[in-house]
Design a protein around this motif. Sequence first.
Motif, PDB file in Angstrom:
ATOM      1  N   ASP A 113       2.519 -13.764  -2.620  1.00  0.00           N
ATOM      2  CA  ASP A 113       3.179 -12.521  -2.219  1.00  0.00           C
ATOM      3  C   ASP A 113       3.400 -11.663  -3.465  1.00  0.00           C
ATOM      4  O   ASP A 113       4.391 -11.811  -4.172  1.00  0.00           O
ATOM      5  CB  ASP A 113       4.512 -12.843  -1.537  1.00  0.00           C
ATOM      6  CG  ASP A 113       5.175 -11.610  -0.950  1.00  0.00           C
ATOM      7  OD1 ASP A 113       4.691 -10.492  -1.222  1.00  0.00           O
ATOM      8  OD2 ASP A 113       6.165 -11.763  -0.228  1.00  0.00           O
ATOM      9  N   LYS A 114       2.442 -10.781  -3.742  1.00  0.00           N
ATOM     10  CA  LYS A 114       2.480 -10.006  -4.982  1.00  0.00           C
ATOM     11  C   LYS A 114       3.595  -8.965  -4.999  1.00  0.00           C
ATOM     12  O   LYS A 114       4.025  -8.529  -6.049  1.00  0.00           O
ATOM     13  CB  LYS A 114       1.124  -9.342  -5.228  1.00  0.00           C
ATOM     14  CG  LYS A 114       0.017 -10.327  -5.547  1.00  0.00           C
ATOM     15  CD  LYS A 114      -1.248  -9.608  -5.934  1.00  0.00           C
ATOM     16  CE  LYS A 114      -2.369 -10.593  -6.256  1.00  0.00           C
ATOM     17  NZ  LYS A 114      -2.015 -11.482  -7.385  1.00  0.00           N
ATOM     18  N   ILE A 115       4.028  -8.535  -3.809  1.00  0.00           N
ATOM     19  CA  ILE A 115       5.094  -7.533  -3.789  1.00  0.00           C
ATOM     20  C   ILE A 115       6.446  -8.153  -3.484  1.00  0.00           C
ATOM     21  O   ILE A 115       7.465  -7.491  -3.594  1.00  0.00           O
ATOM     22  CB  ILE A 115       4.789  -6.411  -2.768  1.00  0.00           C
ATOM     23  CG1 ILE A 115       4.801  -6.967  -1.329  1.00  0.00           C
ATOM     24  CG2 ILE A 115       3.475  -5.730  -3.077  1.00  0.00           C
ATOM     25  CD1 ILE A 115       4.756  -5.874  -0.283  1.00  0.00           C
ATOM     26  N   GLY A 116       6.444  -9.442  -3.126  1.00  0.00           N
ATOM     27  CA  GLY A 116       7.703 -10.081  -2.762  1.00  0.00           C
ATOM     28  C   GLY A 116       8.723 -10.057  -3.871  1.00  0.00           C
ATOM     29  O   GLY A 116       9.907  -9.763  -3.657  1.00  0.00           O
ATOM     30  N   LEU A 117       8.257 -10.330  -5.090  1.00  0.00           N
ATOM     31  CA  LEU A 117       9.173 -10.354  -6.227  1.00  0.00           C
ATOM     32  C   LEU A 117       9.755  -8.978  -6.485  1.00  0.00           C
ATOM     33  O   LEU A 117      10.924  -8.832  -6.842  1.00  0.00           O
ATOM     34  CB  LEU A 117       8.424 -10.861  -7.466  1.00  0.00           C
ATOM     35  CG  LEU A 117       9.278 -11.177  -8.688  1.00  0.00           C
ATOM     36  CD1 LEU A 117      10.280 -12.270  -8.377  1.00  0.00           C
ATOM     37  CD2 LEU A 117       8.390 -11.599  -9.855  1.00  0.00           C
ATOM     38  N   ARG A 118       8.943  -7.956  -6.249  1.00  0.00           N
ATOM     39  CA  ARG A 118       9.389  -6.597  -6.544  1.00  0.00           C
ATOM     40  C   ARG A 118      10.469  -6.116  -5.575  1.00  0.00           C
ATOM     41  O   ARG A 118      11.142  -5.126  -5.841  1.00  0.00           O
ATOM     42  CB  ARG A 118       8.176  -5.665  -6.534  1.00  0.00           C
ATOM     43  CG  ARG A 118       7.187  -6.025  -7.637  1.00  0.00           C
ATOM     44  CD  ARG A 118       5.895  -5.254  -7.531  1.00  0.00           C
ATOM     45  NE  ARG A 118       4.977  -5.668  -8.598  1.00  0.00           N
ATOM     46  CZ  ARG A 118       3.738  -5.241  -8.718  1.00  0.00           C
ATOM     47  NH1 ARG A 118       3.257  -4.375  -7.840  1.00  0.00           N
ATOM     48  NH2 ARG A 118       2.974  -5.660  -9.697  1.00  0.00           N
ATOM     49  N   LYS A 119      10.598  -6.811  -4.453  1.00  0.00           N
ATOM     50  CA  LYS A 119      11.650  -6.445  -3.511  1.00  0.00           C
ATOM     51  C   LYS A 119      13.041  -6.672  -4.123  1.00  0.00           C
ATOM     52  O   LYS A 119      14.031  -6.128  -3.640  1.00  0.00           O
ATOM     53  CB  LYS A 119      11.531  -7.282  -2.240  1.00  0.00           C
ATOM     54  CG  LYS A 119      10.258  -7.018  -1.427  1.00  0.00           C
ATOM     55  CD  LYS A 119      10.175  -7.959  -0.236  1.00  0.00           C
ATOM     56  CE  LYS A 119       8.898  -7.742   0.561  1.00  0.00           C
ATOM     57  NZ  LYS A 119       8.760  -8.699   1.685  1.00  0.00           N
ATOM     58  N   TYR A 120      13.083  -7.482  -5.157  1.00  0.00           N
ATOM     59  CA  TYR A 120      14.369  -7.840  -5.754  1.00  0.00           C
ATOM     60  C   TYR A 120      14.672  -7.024  -7.007  1.00  0.00           C
ATOM     61  O   TYR A 120      15.605  -7.318  -7.739  1.00  0.00           O
ATOM     62  CB  TYR A 120      14.388  -9.343  -6.080  1.00  0.00           C
ATOM     63  CG  TYR A 120      14.325 -10.211  -4.852  1.00  0.00           C
ATOM     64  CD1 TYR A 120      15.494 -10.616  -4.210  1.00  0.00           C
ATOM     65  CD2 TYR A 120      13.104 -10.585  -4.302  1.00  0.00           C
ATOM     66  CE1 TYR A 120      15.438 -11.402  -3.069  1.00  0.00           C
ATOM     67  CE2 TYR A 120      13.038 -11.363  -3.161  1.00  0.00           C
ATOM     68  CZ  TYR A 120      14.203 -11.765  -2.550  1.00  0.00           C
ATOM     69  OH  TYR A 120      14.143 -12.537  -1.406  1.00  0.00           O
ATOM     70  N   MET A 137       6.590  -3.748 -13.683  1.00  0.00           N
ATOM     71  CA  MET A 137       5.215  -3.268 -13.711  1.00  0.00           C
ATOM     72  C   MET A 137       5.058  -2.075 -12.773  1.00  0.00           C
ATOM     73  O   MET A 137       5.579  -2.107 -11.639  1.00  0.00           O
ATOM     74  CB  MET A 137       4.262  -4.392 -13.281  1.00  0.00           C
ATOM     75  CG  MET A 137       2.790  -4.035 -13.358  1.00  0.00           C
ATOM     76  SD  MET A 137       2.233  -3.585 -15.029  1.00  0.00           S
ATOM     77  CE  MET A 137       2.499  -5.126 -15.893  1.00  0.00           C
ATOM     78  N   PRO A 138       4.386  -0.994 -13.180  1.00  0.00           N
ATOM     79  CA  PRO A 138       4.145   0.140 -12.281  1.00  0.00           C
ATOM     80  C   PRO A 138       3.501  -0.326 -10.977  1.00  0.00           C
ATOM     81  O   PRO A 138       2.655  -1.227 -10.970  1.00  0.00           O
ATOM     82  CB  PRO A 138       3.194   1.029 -13.089  1.00  0.00           C
ATOM     83  CG  PRO A 138       3.491   0.692 -14.513  1.00  0.00           C
ATOM     84  CD  PRO A 138       3.840  -0.759 -14.519  1.00  0.00           C
ATOM     85  N   LEU A 139       3.906   0.291  -9.881  1.00  0.00           N
ATOM     86  CA  LEU A 139       3.389  -0.126  -8.574  1.00  0.00           C
ATOM     87  C   LEU A 139       1.996   0.420  -8.303  1.00  0.00           C
ATOM     88  O   LEU A 139       1.246  -0.148  -7.497  1.00  0.00           O
ATOM     89  CB  LEU A 139       4.343   0.348  -7.475  1.00  0.00           C
ATOM     90  CG  LEU A 139       5.746  -0.263  -7.505  1.00  0.00           C
ATOM     91  CD1 LEU A 139       6.616   0.371  -6.430  1.00  0.00           C
ATOM     92  CD2 LEU A 139       5.691  -1.772  -7.328  1.00  0.00           C
ATOM     93  N   ASP A 159      -2.135  -5.590  -9.218  1.00  0.00           N
ATOM     94  CA  ASP A 159      -2.578  -6.973  -9.396  1.00  0.00           C
ATOM     95  C   ASP A 159      -1.791  -7.715 -10.472  1.00  0.00           C
ATOM     96  O   ASP A 159      -2.078  -8.872 -10.764  1.00  0.00           O
ATOM     97  CB  ASP A 159      -4.064  -7.001  -9.765  1.00  0.00           C
ATOM     98  CG  ASP A 159      -4.957  -6.556  -8.618  1.00  0.00           C
ATOM     99  OD1 ASP A 159      -4.571  -6.788  -7.460  1.00  0.00           O
ATOM    100  OD2 ASP A 159      -6.024  -5.979  -8.890  1.00  0.00           O
ATOM    101  N   LEU A 160      -0.812  -7.037 -11.067  1.00  0.00           N
ATOM    102  CA  LEU A 160      -0.018  -7.643 -12.132  1.00  0.00           C
ATOM    103  C   LEU A 160       1.415  -7.855 -11.676  1.00  0.00           C
ATOM    104  O   LEU A 160       2.033  -6.964 -11.087  1.00  0.00           O
ATOM    105  CB  LEU A 160      -0.040  -6.748 -13.380  1.00  0.00           C
ATOM    106  CG  LEU A 160      -1.413  -6.576 -14.033  1.00  0.00           C
ATOM    107  CD1 LEU A 160      -1.389  -5.446 -15.054  1.00  0.00           C
ATOM    108  CD2 LEU A 160      -1.860  -7.873 -14.700  1.00  0.00           C
ATOM    109  N   ASP A 161       1.936  -9.035 -11.938  1.00  0.00           N
ATOM    110  CA  ASP A 161       3.299  -9.378 -11.532  1.00  0.00           C
ATOM    111  C   ASP A 161       4.327  -8.741 -12.455  1.00  0.00           C
ATOM    112  O   ASP A 161       4.027  -8.310 -13.564  1.00  0.00           O
ATOM    113  CB  ASP A 161       3.495 -10.900 -11.569  1.00  0.00           C
ATOM    114  CG  ASP A 161       2.669 -11.615 -10.512  1.00  0.00           C
ATOM    115  OD1 ASP A 161       2.422 -11.012  -9.452  1.00  0.00           O
ATOM    116  OD2 ASP A 161       2.277 -12.769 -10.755  1.00  0.00           O
TER     117      ASP A 161
END
Length: 446
Positions: A113-120, A137-139, A159-161
């Motif tokens: 889940d590449k965007i899951g972490l960004r939810k936080y 990281m820029p979206l 593609d970058l976490d």
Amino acid sequence: MSVVTRFAPSPTGDLHIGGVRTAIFNWLFAKSQGGKFLLRIEDTDKSRSDAKYLDSIINSLSWLDINWDENIVFQSKNIDYHCYVANKLLDNGCAYKCYLSNEEVQALKEKNDKIGLRKYRDFEEELNAPYVIRFKMPLHGTIEFHDHIKSNLSMNCSDLDDFVILRQDSTPTYLLACVADDHKMGITHVIRGDDHVANTFKQIAIYKSLDWKIPSFYHIPLIHSEDGKKLSKRNHDVGISYYRKLGILPDALFNYLLRLGWSSGNTEIISRDKAVECFTLGGEKGRSIQSPARLNFDKLLYINGFYLRNTESDRLYEMIENELKIEDRFIPIVKCAIDYMKIRSRTLVELKEFVTDIFGSELPKYVVPKPELSHIGKNLLHEFDISKGEEKLRELATAYGVKFKEIASFLRFALSGREISPSIFEMVQCLGYDLSRQRIENALRL
């Protein structure tokens, strides 16, 4: 712009042969441009860093005559600065505190889940709760850079976490510490293995977020084994200590590793001064190869043999004298023997063994059967004055009806204890006539 390069090993093991080549490339690039070469020890991982490996790194670079231009930078002494940079990124909105547990992060990774972490990213701060600081990281968009070996490279930001830059214990990760230290040290050119390409995209994002000047990047292909496989640190032949124990000369290893991944014409032998003069990582003078280089042990021995033959015998004696353990009266014999034996040796170990076995203070170890000699042949040897040389020996052999080949084979055996050795009269020259006669008499009694 003045060129500044660096070599940044971690003191967690023997200096890897690939790391040595990276140091050589950085050193040569700086010297060829009239710039500086710096040494940084990346020792922030206290659990794995060891003082003995630090000593080994410094000793190995000094052995190779790769000298740095300023005091060594120890990354562990810059941790306060790393924390300052991390908090600067936090303050300008380019980083955030992440309160997720390791288990929660792992679960997200398992789901890919590449965007899951960004939810936080905008998670409400938890008082007194442990956290790490992650780079934001820029979206959207891409990160691009020109690699001076691999040409233009790019990667989608999606593609970058969001990667960790500061751990819970306030120690920096490699990605942050490397950028911060390179900036602080004024590094203009980063030359390293191409296994760091993925890191470079992330590090460039940090540079841009801090509005820092981005250095030029050169990612050189890795070194593979002779069968084409990636070198493992568990292999005994990937550490520089292996090659030193084998008896490889520093100039030979420098030459070999330079040519293992860089070319300038077809010559295999290139002096250090010539390398400084013509070294580039692109252009007409010299270039880095594009594919992984393979170790070729035979070629290394060939190059080492060349340097042995062309090194002053007194210098070679200095390299091995502590291991010879010979009586003082035999030192002149050994020095004389090195002149003859260095052209037959491929390593210092071989040279030492040749010299000590044949020209040491002990009688030879007669490890081959003594050639049969007729009674008349023995009489010939008793009569022969060894100081008169090969021509007289041939005349006596003819007079006694004995084949010169038989007599020569016996004398080789008597003087050296071997079937293969330097020429008989080279050995006589080194041993002297009295000791030579003593050995012949001893062999006749066997």
